[in-house]
Design a protein around this motif. Structure first.
Motif, mmCIF file in Angstrom:
data_model
loop_
_atom_site.group_PDB
_atom_site.id
_atom_site.type_symbol
_atom_site.label_atom_id
_atom_site.label_comp_id
_atom_site.label_asym_id
_atom_site.label_seq_id
_atom_site.Cartn_x
_atom_site.Cartn_y
_atom_site.Cartn_z
ATOM 1 N N VAL A 115 0.871 -1.188 0.000
ATOM 2 C CA VAL A 115 0.000 0.000 0.000
ATOM 3 C C VAL A 115 0.903 1.232 0.000
ATOM 4 C CG1 VAL A 115 -1.620 1.289 1.442
ATOM 5 C CG2 VAL A 115 -1.892 -1.182 1.169
ATOM 6 N N PRO A 116 0.656 2.297 -0.828
ATOM 7 C CA PRO A 116 -0.565 2.517 -1.630
ATOM 8 C C PRO A 116 -0.341 2.344 -3.125
ATOM 9 C CG PRO A 116 0.472 4.616 -1.190
ATOM 10 C CD PRO A 116 1.420 3.550 -0.689
ATOM 11 N N THR A 117 0.320 1.320 -3.554
ATOM 12 C CA THR A 117 0.552 1.104 -4.980
ATOM 13 C C THR A 117 -0.786 1.003 -5.714
ATOM 14 O OG1 THR A 117 2.534 -0.147 -4.410
ATOM 15 C CG2 THR A 117 1.696 -0.388 -6.661
ATOM 16 N N PRO A 118 -0.958 1.732 -6.842
ATOM 17 C CA PRO A 118 -2.239 1.635 -7.563
ATOM 18 C C PRO A 118 -2.408 0.259 -8.179
ATOM 19 C CG PRO A 118 -0.634 2.896 -8.829
ATOM 20 C CD PRO A 118 -0.017 2.668 -7.477
ATOM 21 N N LYS A 119 -3.658 -0.101 -8.418
ATOM 22 C CA LYS A 119 -3.978 -1.410 -8.979
ATOM 23 C C LYS A 119 -3.357 -1.561 -10.361
ATOM 24 C CE LYS A 119 -7.873 -4.315 -10.343
ATOM 25 N NZ LYS A 119 -7.567 -5.515 -9.605
ATOM 26 N N PRO A 120 -2.596 -2.636 -10.572
ATOM 27 C CA PRO A 120 -2.047 -2.878 -11.909
ATOM 28 C C PRO A 120 -3.150 -3.236 -12.888
ATOM 29 C CG PRO A 120 -1.661 -4.766 -10.497
ATOM 30 C CD PRO A 120 -2.270 -3.692 -9.626
ATOM 31 N N VAL A 121 -2.892 -3.024 -14.162
ATOM 32 C CA VAL A 121 -3.876 -3.377 -15.183
ATOM 33 C C VAL A 121 -3.947 -4.893 -15.276
ATOM 34 C CG1 VAL A 121 -4.489 -3.194 -17.619
ATOM 35 C CG2 VAL A 121 -3.430 -1.259 -16.424
ATOM 36 N N SER A 122 -5.158 -5.441 -15.174
ATOM 37 C CA SER A 122 -5.332 -6.889 -15.207
ATOM 38 C C SER A 122 -5.397 -7.377 -16.643
ATOM 39 C CB SER A 122 -6.609 -7.289 -14.463
ATOM 40 O OG SER A 122 -6.895 -8.647 -14.702
ATOM 41 N N PRO A 123 -4.670 -8.416 -16.985
ATOM 42 C CA PRO A 123 -4.775 -8.970 -18.343
ATOM 43 C C PRO A 123 -6.109 -9.660 -18.588
ATOM 44 C CG PRO A 123 -3.406 -10.370 -16.953
ATOM 45 C CD PRO A 123 -3.721 -9.137 -16.145
ATOM 46 N N LEU A 124 -6.888 -9.867 -17.518
ATOM 47 C CA LEU A 124 -8.164 -10.563 -17.681
ATOM 48 C C LEU A 124 -9.282 -9.614 -18.051
ATOM 49 C CD1 LEU A 124 -8.069 -13.087 -14.706
ATOM 50 C CD2 LEU A 124 -7.176 -13.328 -17.015
ATOM 51 N N PHE A 125 -9.207 -8.370 -17.567
ATOM 52 C CA PHE A 125 -10.331 -7.458 -17.741
ATOM 53 C C PHE A 125 -9.948 -6.205 -18.535
ATOM 54 C CE2 PHE A 125 -11.119 -9.836 -13.812
ATOM 55 C CZ PHE A 125 -12.285 -10.477 -14.183
#
Length: 678
Positions: free
Chosen positions: A209-219
């Motif tokens: 925390v507080p790293t932003p959410k990585p881009v998901s290869p699924l969505f």
């Protein structure tokens, strides 16, 4: 007419929209303050100032927290979850925790407390019937660990041995490389878990925390995604049942740690809502290290202060030692090495003492020759009943505790659930689910205390007990003989459903095992003729007792009542007499208002069929269920072929037993003591 049709059309549309919204709410949620979450908690798990607290400084124990609402998973179902956790090591690094998708929200007896993250044990590990997915956050660096790292993330399918794992780390954009992340650092850590039901791909990613959410290869399809820590092709439709629960499991062994969930977002069928880090509660602060000692002054005042301080500390240490030994003696338990395998089912005496407010008299639910039963409440809010059973020696205790563990694995809606046990010198404490409406015996015979049961309620209770006996006799892994079926052992839950309890005389047998003669135990009026004659208990002796129980409920009287005229003392013989006279309706409980005569007649005939002298003439519990549900016709019987469990007992004997017992329910030992017995 057109207006009516238009209104009806809009009503249908509104109902459909509302149902879709409710279904969506069930399939996604977002929690920052867990005191407002609808969770099922057990073991050490509790809500600590809004945080979900899975484990604490208790060794060899488990904690579970599951969303109470189940979710439906189909072959193409996807899901996404994001949560923030923190593990604060109190000693060593603890055992670790896991995000779990399970067909049951009750894993209290599945996981060994000393390892396996509170999910699996030696008997159920690597079994396909588990239907469990777990993402483990393992901090166990002991030699017992199945994986090769004491700080790793793993994907577990039906087993504690991970199908894939990696050392805990995250990708640092500034440095352009993976950085090791200590799971048990006490700092807040983010984890993202995404499963694509179409591609059959599971991804797991970590970051502080507080790293932003990585881009998901699924969505995401347009932005180049960050490589996840773990990525595995898995067809979860081959693992999951249709109905599954999501939640967390944690455990401690010989080392311990505090494990917290500080925020949780979940969604089935799409991307989970990102957590707002500003709303995440910080993990509890650990106590600061002690200040370094100051240099000793030569001033006489300082010498006096030091002397007084040392004296005070010595006094406090002595006082603390006295209190420590007093509390140890007060809460002393008996715990042997062989009991470690039952540790998930073992309660500490200290916790039971606090739950029952020190076993106060105002918490007393009942008392008898076995001991006393007290009402209690665990820190999680779960209400329990604690039975204190006194025992003399350790002989047979290993087998007895093993049978207690087996009872704890019984699962049926019409059985009183045994939650666990505790051992002290001279006594055994059994912990059960609390039944708020007491025993059926109170409803039938304590007229000053409770209202009368209606006919439909009595019929429902009989059907429930029959279903429980079928489960014990035919549907569980072993054959379980209850051996003490009677109204006082049927407890009623909040909805007045009957639950069979008190397994103090129960016996467990492997299927196909030859049953041996045993000590004759039971209650007069419920014991079959062959039991009192040969001492052999079978499923048919339980059926006999169930027949007496049916007559007891329908007639509203006990199987043996010495105060009645001689021809009516034994209920079984009185029903047979009325059956021959075709006056069965005359013996139905007079307290009943409306009842269905045909149903009453069916139950009385079924009670007599179960009470046949010849065990082979009695039905199985499966046949009993068919008769009760109207799926089969009760065969014609002769009322002369029913047999009382003690055929040669005289009315004088029954009367004399009444004067030596405080109840009309006598054990077989009452007869042997009074009249020389067998």
């Amino acid at each position: 007419m057109a207006g009516v049709l238009e209104s009806f059309f809009w009503i249908i549309i509104c109902i459909h929209v509302v149902s879709l919204v409710l279904a969506q709410d069930r399939d996604q949620f977002l929690h920052y303050n867990f005191s407002q979450a609808d969770l099922h908690l057990d073991g050490m798990a509790n809500i600590d100032d809004g945080r979900l607290h899975l484990t604490n400084n208790t060794t060899k124990s488990t904690g579970h927290a599951f969303n109470k609402t189940p979710m439906q998973f189909t072959a193409s179902s996807s899901f996404s979850t994001e949560f923030v956790f923190a593990m604060l090591p109190l000693q060593g690094d603890g055992q670790g925790m896991a995000f779990v998708v399970s067909p049951t929200k009750d894993l209290r007896y599945a996981g060994a407390a000393t390892s396996d993250l509170g999910i699996f044990n030696k008997t159920n590990d690597n079994k396909t019937e588990n239907h469990i997915l777990a993402i483990e956050l393992d901090t166990n660096d002991s030699s017992e660990s199945f994986d090769k790292s004491g700080n790793h993330v793993g994907i577990d399918i039906n087993s504690i041995v991970s199908v894939e794992y990696a050392n805990a780390s995250y990708f640092n954009d500034t440095q352009g490389k993976n950085i090791t992340l200590s799971l048990a650092s006490g700092k807040s850590i983010l984890i993202w878990i995404d499963y694509d039901g179409i591609k059959k791909l599971l991804n797991v990613t970590l970051a502080p925390v507080p790293t932003p959410k990585p881009v998901s290869p699924l969505f995401s399809r347009s932005i180049k995604p960050r490589v996840p820590l773990l990525s595995r092709s898995i067809n979860l439709s081959e693992i999951f049942n249709e109905t599954m629960y999501v939640g967390f499991s944690g455990s401690t062994g010989t080392v311990k740690s505090d494990q917290y969930i500080l925020g949780w977002s979940f969604k089935k069928g799409g991307q989970a809502e990102s957590l707002d880090i500003s709303k995440i509660l910080d993990p509890p602060n650990r106590p600061p290290p002690p200040l370094p000692p100051t240099s000793r002054s030569k001033d006489s005042k300082n010498i006096i202060i030091i002397s007084v301080t040392v004296t005070s500390i010595a006094f406090l240490l002595i006082l603390g030692g006295i209190l420590y030994f007093y509390k140890n003696k007060k809460y002393a338990e008996v715990l042997e090495q062989w009991e470690n395998e039952y540790s998930p089912q073992r309660f500490s005496f200290k916790n039971l003492y606090k739950a029952t407010r020190g076993f106060r008299e105002n918490r007393l639910l009942g008392a008898g020759g076995f001991g006393k039963v007290y009402k209690g409440e665990l820190p999680s809010g779960t209400q329990i009943a604690v039975k204190r059973v006194y025992h003399d020696a350790e002989q047979g205790m290993t087998q007895y505790v093993a049978e207690i563990a087996s009872m704890g694995r019984l699962r049926h809606k019409n059985l009183v659930q045994l939650l666990g046990y505790c051992r002290r010198k001279g006594e055994l404490l059994l912990v059960y689910d609390y039944m708020p409406n007491g025993s059926l015996d109170d409803y039938l015979f304590n007229r000053n205390k409770l209202k009368d049961l209606s006919w439909s309620q009595r019929l429902n209770i009989i059907k429930g007990v029959a279903s429980a006996l079928l489960y014990l006799h035919e549907e569980w892994e072993q054959v379980v003989l209850h051996r003490d079926i009677k109204a006082s052992n049927i407890l009623l839950d909040a909805d007045l459903n009957g639950r069979l309890g008190d397994f103090g005389l129960a016996r467990f047998h492997d299927r196909g095992e030859n049953l041996q003669a045993t000590r004759v135990v039971g209650t007069i009026g419920y014991m079959a003729p062959e039991l009192t004659a040969m001492g052999v208990a079978t499923t048919k002796t339980d059926v006999y007792a169930f027949g007496s129980f049916i007559l007891e409920v329908v007639c509203g009287r006990r199987p043996v009542e010495p105060d009645r005229p001689p021809e009516q003392m034994l209920l079984l013989k009185w029903v047979a007499t009325c059956g021959r006279r075709d006056t069965l309706m005359d013996i139905v409980d007079s307290k009943l208002g409306d009842f269905k005569a045909e149903e009453a007649k069916l139950l009385l005939k079924l009670g007599m069929l179960c009470s046949q002298s010849n065990p082979e003439s009695r039905p199985s519990m499966r046949d009993v269920i068919k008769y009760l549900e109207g799926n089969a016709t009760i065969p014609s019987i002769s009322f002369d072929t029913a047999g009382f469990g003690m055929p040669n007992i005289s009315n004088e004997t029954i009367t004399q037993m009444t004067t030596t017992s405080s109840s009309a329910n006598f054990s077989f030992e009452d007869v042997t003591i009074l009249f020389g017995g067998r």
